[in-house]
Design a protein around this motif. Structure first.
Motif, PDB file in Angstrom:
ATOM      1  N   GLY A 264       0.814  -1.209   0.000  1.00  0.00           N
ATOM      2  CA  GLY A 264       0.000   0.000   0.000  1.00  0.00           C
ATOM      3  C   GLY A 264       0.846   1.256   0.000  1.00  0.00           C
ATOM      4  O   GLY A 264       2.058   1.231   0.237  1.00  0.00           O
ATOM      5  N   GLY A 265       0.196   2.386  -0.287  1.00  0.00           N
ATOM      6  CA  GLY A 265       0.892   3.658  -0.297  1.00  0.00           C
ATOM      7  C   GLY A 265       1.035   4.201  -1.709  1.00  0.00           C
ATOM      8  O   GLY A 265       0.648   3.575  -2.697  1.00  0.00           O
ATOM      9  N   ASP A 266       1.600   5.413  -1.795  1.00  0.00           N
ATOM     10  CA  ASP A 266       1.734   6.066  -3.096  1.00  0.00           C
ATOM     11  C   ASP A 266       2.927   7.029  -3.030  1.00  0.00           C
ATOM     12  O   ASP A 266       3.050   7.810  -2.091  1.00  0.00           O
ATOM     13  CB  ASP A 266       0.460   6.835  -3.443  1.00  0.00           C
ATOM     14  CG  ASP A 266       0.467   7.336  -4.881  1.00  0.00           C
ATOM     15  OD1 ASP A 266       1.483   7.128  -5.573  1.00  0.00           O
ATOM     16  OD2 ASP A 266      -0.554   7.915  -5.310  1.00  0.00           O
ATOM     17  N   SER A 267       3.836   6.936  -3.996  1.00  0.00           N
ATOM     18  CA  SER A 267       5.014   7.809  -4.047  1.00  0.00           C
ATOM     19  C   SER A 267       5.031   8.672  -5.304  1.00  0.00           C
ATOM     20  O   SER A 267       6.090   9.133  -5.714  1.00  0.00           O
ATOM     21  CB  SER A 267       6.299   6.963  -3.987  1.00  0.00           C
ATOM     22  OG  SER A 267       6.425   6.325  -2.745  1.00  0.00           O
ATOM     23  N   LYS A 268       3.862   8.872  -5.901  1.00  0.00           N
ATOM     24  CA  LYS A 268       3.825   9.661  -7.143  1.00  0.00           C
ATOM     25  C   LYS A 268       4.321  11.083  -6.914  1.00  0.00           C
ATOM     26  O   LYS A 268       5.012  11.665  -7.760  1.00  0.00           O
ATOM     27  CB  LYS A 268       2.409   9.665  -7.723  1.00  0.00           C
ATOM     28  CG  LYS A 268       1.979   8.336  -8.324  1.00  0.00           C
ATOM     29  CD  LYS A 268       0.615   8.463  -8.992  1.00  0.00           C
ATOM     30  CE  LYS A 268       0.274   7.161  -9.731  1.00  0.00           C
ATOM     31  NZ  LYS A 268       0.164   6.019  -8.821  1.00  0.00           N
ATOM     32  N   ILE A 269       3.959  11.648  -5.750  1.00  0.00           N
ATOM     33  CA  ILE A 269       4.406  13.015  -5.460  1.00  0.00           C
ATOM     34  C   ILE A 269       5.925  13.061  -5.327  1.00  0.00           C
ATOM     35  O   ILE A 269       6.596  13.981  -5.801  1.00  0.00           O
ATOM     36  CB  ILE A 269       3.740  13.530  -4.164  1.00  0.00           C
ATOM     37  CG1 ILE A 269       2.222  13.527  -4.319  1.00  0.00           C
ATOM     38  CG2 ILE A 269       4.255  14.938  -3.839  1.00  0.00           C
ATOM     39  CD1 ILE A 269       1.735  14.402  -5.455  1.00  0.00           C
ATOM     40  N   PHE A 270       6.481  12.010  -4.695  1.00  0.00           N
ATOM     41  CA  PHE A 270       7.935  11.938  -4.521  1.00  0.00           C
ATOM     42  C   PHE A 270       8.647  11.917  -5.868  1.00  0.00           C
ATOM     43  O   PHE A 270       9.563  12.700  -6.131  1.00  0.00           O
ATOM     44  CB  PHE A 270       8.288  10.675  -3.714  1.00  0.00           C
ATOM     45  CG  PHE A 270       9.753  10.362  -3.673  1.00  0.00           C
ATOM     46  CD1 PHE A 270      10.624  11.124  -2.910  1.00  0.00           C
ATOM     47  CD2 PHE A 270      10.258   9.301  -4.411  1.00  0.00           C
ATOM     48  CE1 PHE A 270      11.981  10.830  -2.874  1.00  0.00           C
ATOM     49  CE2 PHE A 270      11.615   9.004  -4.385  1.00  0.00           C
ATOM     50  CZ  PHE A 270      12.473   9.771  -3.608  1.00  0.00           C
ATOM     51  N   PHE A 271       8.189  11.017  -6.782  1.00  0.00           N
ATOM     52  CA  PHE A 271       8.835  10.922  -8.085  1.00  0.00           C
ATOM     53  C   PHE A 271       8.493  12.110  -8.975  1.00  0.00           C
ATOM     54  O   PHE A 271       9.276  12.480  -9.857  1.00  0.00           O
ATOM     55  CB  PHE A 271       8.461   9.607  -8.773  1.00  0.00           C
ATOM     56  CG  PHE A 271       9.235   8.435  -8.236  1.00  0.00           C
ATOM     57  CD1 PHE A 271      10.601   8.340  -8.430  1.00  0.00           C
ATOM     58  CD2 PHE A 271       8.608   7.437  -7.512  1.00  0.00           C
ATOM     59  CE1 PHE A 271      11.318   7.271  -7.928  1.00  0.00           C
ATOM     60  CE2 PHE A 271       9.318   6.368  -7.009  1.00  0.00           C
ATOM     61  CZ  PHE A 271      10.684   6.279  -7.210  1.00  0.00           C
ATOM     62  N   ALA A 272       7.317  12.699  -8.737  1.00  0.00           N
ATOM     63  CA  ALA A 272       6.980  13.902  -9.504  1.00  0.00           C
ATOM     64  C   ALA A 272       7.990  15.005  -9.218  1.00  0.00           C
ATOM     65  O   ALA A 272       8.392  15.757 -10.119  1.00  0.00           O
ATOM     66  CB  ALA A 272       5.563  14.375  -9.149  1.00  0.00           C
ATOM     67  N   GLY A 273       8.432  15.086  -7.969  1.00  0.00           N
ATOM     68  CA  GLY A 273       9.442  16.078  -7.624  1.00  0.00           C
ATOM     69  C   GLY A 273      10.786  15.794  -8.274  1.00  0.00           C
ATOM     70  O   GLY A 273      11.452  16.698  -8.783  1.00  0.00           O
TER      71      GLY A 273
END
Length: 329
Positions: A264-273
């Motif tokens: 679970g979870g989401d790192s899209k914001i992390f990689f978007a940065g």
């Protein structure tokens, strides 16, 4: 006219011979007394002298008996006369020794090699320190440790050896040797660091030298060849950047995506940065030099092929943890 006066007695006349005899007797008694006192005094002096001599001899025997044994070994070894000297062997037979080793074992209780080692130790320590070490029964290993110490540390141990406490001496000796070993290890470590620094400095110097040679070689090339070389270098950097983005960075995105699918979870914001920063840097570079935004289809095929090849080679990098899941593009 004399009537009524007392008659005076005539003076007593001393016998001169008697007076001389008494005087002679008195002088004789005085001489006898003086001689007797002198003899008693000299006897005391002689007795004291004997005692002092005995004390000095005892001190010499105590302090230098072991050294004297080694000195005797040196003289015997030099003379070679032992071959003709009958000595009593442990079996009771009186005969000359067959060799110096047998002679040493019979006379000194130790073989030639051991006696020679003691000679070397005596030469290095000096007689007093050697005698004290012998008196304390320091073994060969402890003597080697003593000889391995620097002069100042050895002097500290030799001062302690004047006492009768072997435990204290051995403890002090081991402590100083341990400190010496630690200091030597530290020196070796510093030498290693210095060697690594020198090698790194040498490598940097070689790289600088190569760059300087390339720079001078570029300066001697015609302008069109210089431009072609610069294009090649820029293409190399481009291929490396594309390889990292399409290879290592992409595999990192895949690994994180798989982790989120399982836990679970989401790192899209992390990689978007991260990706946004790359895009911002490219946009800044393009704007600074007025580079147009070219569609990938307009990029020469040989550049695209080179970049794809770099990306394929980097797929097995440390960030690659598995194959790409379906729908990840």
């Amino acid at each position: 006219m004399t009537r009524g006066r007392e008659t005076l007695a005539p003076p007593e006349i001393l016998d001169a011979s008697v007076d001389e005899a008494q005087t002679a007797q008195g002088l004789a008694r005085m001489r006898e007394t003086a001689i007797r006192e002198q003899q008693e005094q000299m006897s005391g002096v002689f007795s004291l002298g004997r005692n002092v001599g005995v004390a000095l001899m005892a001190n010499i025997v105590k302090n230098f008996s072991a050294a004297a044994e080694v000195r005797a070994f040196e003289e015997i070894n030099k003379s070679k006369d032992f071959k003709g000297l009958p000595i009593r062997h442990p079996d009771g037979v009186l005969r000359p020794a067959e060799n110096i080793d047998e002679f040493c074992r019979v006379v000194f209780g130790r073989g030639y090699k051991a006696m020679n080692n003691h000679k070397v130790i005596l030469q290095k320590l000096g007689e007093e320190a050697y005698e004290n070490a012998t008196r304390l029964s320091l073994n060969r290993s402890q003597l080697r440790l003593l000889l391995s110490l620097p002069e100042d540390d050895r002097a500290i141990v030799e001062e302690a050896m004047r006492t009768e406490d072997k435990t204290e001496v051995v403890g002090l000796l081991e402590s100083l040797v341990n400190k010496l070993d630690e200091a030597r290890a530290e020196v070796e470590e510093l030498k290693g660091e210095l060697k690594a620094t020198e090698e790194l400095s040498s490598e940097k110097s070689r790289k600088i030298e190569r760059l300087e040679i390339d720079k001078r070689r570029f300066q001697m090339l015609p302008p069109d060849e210089v431009l072609a070389a610069l294009h090649n270098e820029a293409t190399k950097f481009h291929n490396e950047a594309c390889g990292i983005i399409r290879g290592m960075l992409r595999q990192a995105v895949i690994a994180v995506d798989r982790h989120h699918q399982e836990h679970g979870g989401d790192s899209k914001i992390f990689f978007a940065g991260l990706i946004g920063q790359i895009q911002a840097d490219l946009t800044e570079l393009r704007d600074e030099y007025g580079i147009p935004d070219a569609h990938p289809l307009t990029i020469p095929e040989w550049i695209r092929d080179g970049a794809e090849g770099e990306a394929t080679n980097n797929m097995a990098g440390p960030a690659a943890v598995g194959s790409e899941p379906a729908g990840s593009e």
